[in-house]
Design a protein around this motif. Structure first.
Motif, PDB file in Angstrom:
ATOM      1  N   ALA A 294       0.822  -1.210   0.000  1.00  8.05           N
ATOM      2  CA  ALA A 294       0.000   0.000   0.000  1.00  8.05           C
ATOM      3  C   ALA A 294       0.856   1.260   0.000  1.00  8.05           C
ATOM      4  O   ALA A 294       0.540   2.246  -0.669  1.00  8.05           O
ATOM      5  N   LEU A 295       1.971   1.238   0.742  1.00  3.15           N
ATOM      6  CA  LEU A 295       2.818   2.422   0.831  1.00  3.15           C
ATOM      7  C   LEU A 295       3.480   2.760  -0.497  1.00  3.15           C
ATOM      8  O   LEU A 295       3.904   3.898  -0.719  1.00  3.15           O
ATOM      9  N   GLN A 296       3.567   1.780  -1.406  1.00  2.00           N
ATOM     10  CA  GLN A 296       4.161   2.042  -2.710  1.00  2.00           C
ATOM     11  C   GLN A 296       3.330   3.030  -3.532  1.00  2.00           C
ATOM     12  O   GLN A 296       3.867   3.703  -4.417  1.00  2.00           O
ATOM     13  N   VAL A 297       2.033   3.100  -3.262  1.00  2.32           N
ATOM     14  CA  VAL A 297       1.168   3.971  -4.062  1.00  2.32           C
ATOM     15  C   VAL A 297       0.666   5.169  -3.265  1.00  2.32           C
ATOM     16  O   VAL A 297      -0.119   5.960  -3.776  1.00  2.32           O
ATOM     17  N   LEU A 298       1.120   5.320  -2.028  1.00  7.53           N
ATOM     18  CA  LEU A 298       0.751   6.460  -1.209  1.00  7.53           C
ATOM     19  C   LEU A 298       1.975   7.362  -1.033  1.00  7.53           C
ATOM     20  O   LEU A 298       3.113   6.881  -1.057  1.00  7.53           O
ATOM     21  N   TYR A 302       9.582   9.237   4.007  1.00  6.47           N
ATOM     22  CA  TYR A 302      10.490   8.162   4.414  1.00  6.47           C
ATOM     23  C   TYR A 302      11.217   8.471   5.721  1.00  6.47           C
ATOM     24  O   TYR A 302      11.640   7.561   6.436  1.00  6.47           O
ATOM     25  N   GLY A 303      11.358   9.756   6.047  1.00  5.45           N
ATOM     26  CA  GLY A 303      11.913  10.103   7.349  1.00  5.45           C
ATOM     27  C   GLY A 303      10.994   9.647   8.476  1.00  5.45           C
ATOM     28  O   GLY A 303      11.446   9.118   9.504  1.00  5.45           O
ATOM     29  N   ALA A 304       9.676   9.831   8.276  1.00  9.42           N
ATOM     30  CA  ALA A 304       8.706   9.377   9.277  1.00  9.42           C
ATOM     31  C   ALA A 304       8.693   7.853   9.363  1.00  9.42           C
ATOM     32  O   ALA A 304       8.555   7.276  10.452  1.00  9.42           O
ATOM     33  N   LEU A 305       8.841   7.180   8.213  1.00  8.14           N
ATOM     34  CA  LEU A 305       8.896   5.715   8.228  1.00  8.14           C
ATOM     35  C   LEU A 305      10.112   5.232   9.003  1.00  8.14           C
ATOM     36  O   LEU A 305      10.040   4.252   9.754  1.00  8.14           O
ATOM     37  N   ALA A 306      11.240   5.945   8.858  1.00  6.05           N
ATOM     38  CA  ALA A 306      12.440   5.595   9.627  1.00  6.05           C
ATOM     39  C   ALA A 306      12.202   5.791  11.126  1.00  6.05           C
ATOM     40  O   ALA A 306      12.691   5.011  11.962  1.00  6.05           O
ATOM     41  N   LEU A 307      11.437   6.835  11.485  1.00  8.07           N
ATOM     42  CA  LEU A 307      11.100   7.043  12.897  1.00  8.07           C
ATOM     43  C   LEU A 307      10.289   5.871  13.443  1.00  8.07           C
ATOM     44  O   LEU A 307      10.495   5.428  14.585  1.00  8.07           O
ATOM     45  N   LEU A 308       9.336   5.365  12.653  1.00  5.48           N
ATOM     46  CA  LEU A 308       8.544   4.213  13.080  1.00  5.48           C
ATOM     47  C   LEU A 308       9.444   3.003  13.331  1.00  5.48           C
ATOM     48  O   LEU A 308       9.299   2.306  14.337  1.00  5.48           O
ATOM     49  N   LEU A 309      10.362   2.746  12.409  1.00  4.45           N
ATOM     50  CA  LEU A 309      11.268   1.606  12.567  1.00  4.45           C
ATOM     51  C   LEU A 309      12.169   1.801  13.783  1.00  4.45           C
ATOM     52  O   LEU A 309      12.440   0.844  14.527  1.00  4.45           O
ATOM     53  N   LEU A 310      12.637   3.043  14.014  1.00  5.47           N
ATOM     54  CA  LEU A 310      13.457   3.318  15.197  1.00  5.47           C
ATOM     55  C   LEU A 310      12.659   3.051  16.466  1.00  5.47           C
ATOM     56  O   LEU A 310      13.189   2.505  17.439  1.00  5.47           O
ATOM     57  N   GLY A 311      11.375   3.444  16.457  1.00  6.09           N
ATOM     58  CA  GLY A 311      10.545   3.181  17.634  1.00  6.09           C
ATOM     59  C   GLY A 311      10.442   1.708  17.943  1.00  6.09           C
ATOM     60  O   GLY A 311      10.540   1.298  19.110  1.00  6.09           O
ATOM     61  N   VAL A 336       4.863   7.780  17.690  1.00  9.87           N
ATOM     62  CA  VAL A 336       3.844   8.823  17.535  1.00  9.87           C
ATOM     63  C   VAL A 336       4.272   9.850  16.491  1.00  9.87           C
ATOM     64  O   VAL A 336       3.497  10.227  15.601  1.00  9.87           O
ATOM     65  N   LEU A 337       5.524  10.309  16.568  1.00 10.21           N
ATOM     66  CA  LEU A 337       6.004  11.297  15.601  1.00 10.21           C
ATOM     67  C   LEU A 337       6.023  10.720  14.190  1.00 10.21           C
ATOM     68  O   LEU A 337       5.635  11.390  13.223  1.00 10.21           O
ATOM     69  N   GLY A 338       6.470   9.483  14.058  1.00  7.68           N
ATOM     70  CA  GLY A 338       6.466   8.841  12.750  1.00  7.68           C
ATOM     71  C   GLY A 338       5.064   8.693  12.187  1.00  7.68           C
ATOM     72  O   GLY A 338       4.842   8.850  10.979  1.00  7.68           O
ATOM     73  N   SER A 339       4.099   8.398  13.058  1.00  8.06           N
ATOM     74  CA  SER A 339       2.707   8.255  12.614  1.00  8.06           C
ATOM     75  C   SER A 339       2.126   9.583  12.139  1.00  8.06           C
ATOM     76  O   SER A 339       1.399   9.640  11.147  1.00  8.06           O
ATOM     77  N   LEU A 340       2.449  10.667  12.848  1.00  4.56           N
ATOM     78  CA  LEU A 340       1.915  11.978  12.493  1.00  4.56           C
ATOM     79  C   LEU A 340       2.412  12.453  11.134  1.00  4.56           C
ATOM     80  O   LEU A 340       1.682  13.106  10.383  1.00  4.56           O
ATOM     81  N   PHE A 341       3.660  12.118  10.798  1.00  6.51           N
ATOM     82  CA  PHE A 341       4.257  12.626   9.560  1.00  6.51           C
ATOM     83  C   PHE A 341       4.469  11.526   8.535  1.00  6.51           C
ATOM     84  O   PHE A 341       5.287  11.679   7.623  1.00  6.51           O
ATOM     85  N   LEU A 342       3.734  10.412   8.656  1.00  3.94           N
ATOM     86  CA  LEU A 342       3.985   9.260   7.784  1.00  3.94           C
ATOM     87  C   LEU A 342       3.720   9.572   6.319  1.00  3.94           C
ATOM     88  O   LEU A 342       4.416   9.072   5.436  1.00  3.94           O
ATOM     89  N   PHE A 343       2.712  10.392   6.037  1.00  6.33           N
ATOM     90  CA  PHE A 343       2.360  10.688   4.651  1.00  6.33           C
ATOM     91  C   PHE A 343       2.652  12.145   4.333  1.00  6.33           C
ATOM     92  O   PHE A 343       2.468  13.032   5.172  1.00  6.33           O
ATOM     93  N   ASP A 344       3.099  12.377   3.102  1.00  2.95           N
ATOM     94  CA  ASP A 344       3.409  13.718   2.614  1.00  2.95           C
ATOM     95  C   ASP A 344       2.102  14.414   2.246  1.00  2.95           C
ATOM     96  O   ASP A 344       1.553  14.208   1.170  1.00  2.95           O
ATOM     97  N   THR A 345       1.601  15.254   3.163  1.00  2.00           N
ATOM     98  CA  THR A 345       0.282  15.871   2.989  1.00  2.00           C
ATOM     99  C   THR A 345       0.217  16.760   1.757  1.00  2.00           C
ATOM    100  O   THR A 345      -0.747  16.745   0.995  1.00  2.00           O
TER     101      THR A 345
END
Length: 449
Positions: A294-298, A302-311, A336-345
């Protein structure tokens, strides 16, 4: 290896299934026989799967010699980026495309406005509506500040450009974005937002026959009466989404993609901290692969995704290197920070994860980490129950006089024991130490010195 093998098998099976499902249709499509309209039905949000389906359908209709492609539309809106992709395909389509907002009660909201206006022929069924194209965030909220102004200005100019290209009502196209105006089918036809109100495809074909439209930059006269049968009804060949597109159509919801991502990470966390279960690891790997699909088409940050993995790394580290919650708190903050910025609004036209969903996930993970931390603390202060340390403090009974050595019964077992004072048989004793296979005991209630 026994634990890793199920993960690899599950990932391989899913990968092979996905590869088989994403194979393109054969180039040598079957002939339609008698001339017929090609038709697709878009009933739901505008997303990358719909954009890919429309693009493939245009190419397929051209290969099969269809005189036109009909897009039967009913949508509340969707991703701005996907709408731009669809509009680009419609404006450059090598055959006429008819967008028909139907059936009665349907609507072309938000992104659907741009798709409808970009068609060569735009029609609406009685009782339908169109409008409310103001850009909003992923949960319907206004985009605040300068970012919201930039997105609104871009969307308004985008709507205006489409209307000018197709000769439609430019003023209304801009108002639909800036003021979120919405109108009925009759009003839309009256002010030339769409071409006509039609109760069925036959009415559209009869109206369009002989009309001149611009197809791929060339003025083309429509010849559609060839698709009418003896009863005056058009022959139609319906196209369906491929399996991979249907799956992606479901997965392209940012909230679902986020839930799958978190479920995958939690499953792997449980498997790493409690090896041997197997099922959480397999389920986590499958959820993680679906989330990555799903993330391939959204529009992912990637900085936020890295935060999720760090968490997740910090949470796993807390289980192996107890810091009384320090690493767990850091991991939770990163999640939480990774979730808030996961997608490029900005790039995704308001794609975002629901704040309520983030709060729920963060609360659940926080509660789980608190429970794990408490269990770790309790374990560290708990009296040992096995080994030589586990014997200390146990009570038993003298079975052979200790003077100073004899036999005692402790925890259902006979032991050789030694005491500093003589103890008679039947006297309750307490274990104070152990030397090899010999217990050091004293009478119960005797004070230590």
């Amino acid at each position: 290896m026994r634990r890793v093998l199920p993960l690899l098998v599950g990932a391989l099976a899913l990968g092979l299934a996905g590869r088989a499902a994403t194979q393109p249709p054969p180039e040598s499509a079957p002939s339609l026989g008698s001339p017929a309209l090609a038709r697709i039905v878009v009933d739901g949000s505008i997303n990358p799967a719909v954009a890919a389906f429309l693009d493939e359908s245009i190419a397929r209709a051209v290969r099969e010699g269809a005189p036109a492609l009909v897009v039967q539309l009913d949508t509340p809106g969707g991703l701005l980026q996907s709408a731009r992709t669809i509009v680009k395909a419609l404006l450059g389509a090598p055959l006429p495309v008819i967008v028909w907002v139907a059936p009665s009660g349907a609507g072309a909201g938000s992104a659907g406005v741009f798709v409808t206006m970009a068609a060569h022929v735009a029609a609406m069924a009685p009782g339908t509506s169109i409008g409310a194209a103001h850009p909003v965030g992923g949960q319907g909220e206004d985009i605040p500040g300068a970012m919201g102004e930039k997105v609104e200005n871009f969307t308004a100019s985008f709507s205006e450009a489409i209307a000018r290209q197709r000769g439609r009502n430019v003023e209304w196209a801009v108002k639909a974005v800036r003021e979120s105006v919405s109108i009925t089918a009759d009003e839309a036809a009256k002010i030339h937002v769409v071409d006509l109100v039609a109760k069925d495809l036959g009415a559209i074909v009869r109206w369009a026959e002989g009309k001149t439209v611009e197809v791929a930059g060339v003025q083309t006269k429509l010849a559609l009466d060839m698709v009418l049968d003896a009863d005056g009804q058009p022959r139609v060949h319906d196209y369906e989404m491929r399996l991979a597109q249907r799956v992606l159509n479901v997965l392209a919801d940012p909230n679902l993609a986020y839930l799958l991502l978190m479920a995958g990470l939690v499953g792997l966390y449980v498997e790493l901290t409690h090896p041997g279960f197997g099922l959480p690891g397999v389920a986590g790997a499958i959820c993680l692969l679906l989330a990555l699909t799903a993330l391939q088409v959204l529009p992912v940050n990637y900085g936020a995704l890295a935060l999720l993995l760090l968490g997740v790394v910090l949470l796993v580290a807390e289980a192996f290197v107890p810091t009384f919650g320090a690493l767990a708190v850091g991991g939770l903050v990163a999640l939480v920070l990774g979730s808030l910025f996961l997608f490029d609004t900005e790039g995704g036209g308001g794609v975002a994860v629901a704040r309520s969903l983030i709060v729920s996930v963060a609360g659940t993970v926080g509660a789980l980490m608190l429970i794990v931390s408490l269990l770790v603390v309790r374990t560290q202060f708990r009296k040992p129950t096995t080994g030589s340390e586990g014997m200390l403090g146990l009570h038993g009974e003298v079975r052979q006089r200790l003077a100073p050595q004899g036999m005692v019964l402790v925890a259902g077992e006979y032991w050789s024991a030694r005491s500093d004072v003589p103890i008679e048989p039947g006297t309750p004793i307490e274990v104070t130490g152990i030397d090899g296979l010999v217990l050091h005991v004293r009478p119960v209630g005797t004070a230590t010195t």
